[in-house]
Design an enzyme around this catalytic site. Structure first.
Site, PDB file in Angstrom:
ATOM      1  NE  ARG A  98       1.328 -24.310  -9.368  1.00  0.00           N
ATOM      2  CZ  ARG A  98       0.447 -23.844 -10.247  1.00  0.00           C
ATOM      3  NH1 ARG A  98       0.282 -22.549 -10.408  1.00  0.00           N
ATOM      4  NH2 ARG A  98      -0.248 -24.675 -10.986  1.00  0.00           N
ATOM      5  CE  LYS A 132      -2.020   1.871  -0.020  1.00  0.00           C
ATOM      6  NZ  LYS A 132      -3.363   2.466  -0.225  1.00  0.00           N
ATOM      7  CE  LYS A 164       1.021   7.887   2.596  1.00  0.00           C
ATOM      8  NZ  LYS A 164       0.522   8.272   1.267  1.00  0.00           N
ATOM      9  CD  GLU A 194      -1.384  11.669   2.120  1.00  0.00           C
ATOM     10  OE1 GLU A 194      -1.139  10.625   1.506  1.00  0.00           O
ATOM     11  OE2 GLU A 194      -1.733  11.710   3.315  1.00  0.00           O
ATOM     12  CG  ASP A 215      -4.912  10.840   0.358  1.00  0.00           C
ATOM     13  OD1 ASP A 215      -4.914   9.960  -0.520  1.00  0.00           O
ATOM     14  OD2 ASP A 215      -5.169  10.613   1.549  1.00  0.00           O
TER      15      ASP A 215
END
Length: 278
Positions: A98, A132, A164, A194, A215
């Site tokens: 598994r 992410k 950012k 960004e 962005d």
């Protein structure tokens, strides 16, 4: 590059989670000296990622288990194709089943999805992942992106400067803030900023950046942004990227398209482990 120590750390964590006090089912059903052979078989077509992960998932339990990987990472396989053969103590094979499947199915899912995005984008741009990722699995997931023909963004917060919107919201003068950051950094450190509006591009470029991220820009604004930058920095597009939009985004002239979906929205590929007594 994916290192064996990174794989071993993930596998050992998974083993401790999955069988903290042994595998009760195998211990009462399977004779101690039974030997099994198992084939890792694709139930659907895809791209392989995680060949070494399969091997470590079994040999970490029992070093005597033999794992023969039949195709290399990055190989495109068909449904029904045999990808690896495992032979050894039956209890060890069943205990590793598994964990091996959970990891390699996810990695193959990422590699396969990445290959689809790369094909849709075309050869003019890099398709890159983002941060992410699944906590604890970043090294494996980033490797899978490479197996699918994609590229990796910065691996962690420690690898590059990437300012950012939430960073810029805390400064009054973007140009001055970028210049100050540059003065504090080694000359080898990459600096990316960004922006979410066209009027931010010139002040950011004036500060001296290596990459500027546009962005959630419209296609028209992406084209305008590329024209404004005019080769003074790499241009990365982010936001609103999926398989229906990436081709048009790539055609605007950007250098990189980053896609969080490569790792945060992927479906595990269907692989199976067919076990038999040897």
């Amino acid at each position: 590059m994916l290192e064996r120590r990174q794989i071993l750390r993930v596998v050992e964590m998974a083993l401790d989670e999955d069988a903290p006090h042994g595998d009760l089912t195998s211990e009462v059903f399977v004779p101690r000296d039974a030997v099994a052979t198992a084939d890792l078989v694709a139930r659907e077509p895809g791209v392989l990622a995680g060949a070494e992960v399969v091997e470590v998932a079994f040999t970490a339990i029992d070093p005597a288990v033999e794992v023969e990987v039949l195709v290399a990472d990055g190989h495109r396989f068909a449904a029904g194709e045999k990808l690896a053969t495992i032979r050894g103590n039956a209890r060890a094979v069943l205990r590793g089943e598994r964990i091996a499947l959970n990891l390699v199915q996810r990695m193959c899912g990422i590699a396969t999805l990445t290959a689809t995005y790369v094909e849709a984008a075309g050869p003019s741009v890099r398709v890159a992942d983002t941060r992410k990722t699944t906590p604890g699995l970043r090294a494996l997931e980033r490797h899978a992106v490479r197996c699918g023909g994609g590229h990796n963004h910065r691996f962690s917060l420690s690898d590059a400067v990437m300012a950012k919107d939430n960073h810029l919201a805390l400064v009054d003068d973007i140009t001055a803030a970028i210049r100050s950051a540059r003065e504090q950094l080694p000359h080898t450190t990459h600096l990316e900023v960004e922006v979410d509006r066209l009027d931010q591009i010139e002040p950011v470029l004036a500060g001296g950046v290596d990459t500027i991220m546009l962005d959630n820009f419209s296609l028209d604004d992406l084209r305008a942004g590329v024209e404004l930058v005019a080769g003074r920095a790499l241009v990365e597009a982010s936001g609103g990227v999926d398989l229906t939009t990436i081709g048009a985004i790539a055609a605007t002239g950007v250098d990189v398209v980053s896609v969080g979906a490569l790792t945060h929205s992927v479906r595990n590929l269907d692989l199976g482990l067919d076990v038999r007594l040897s």
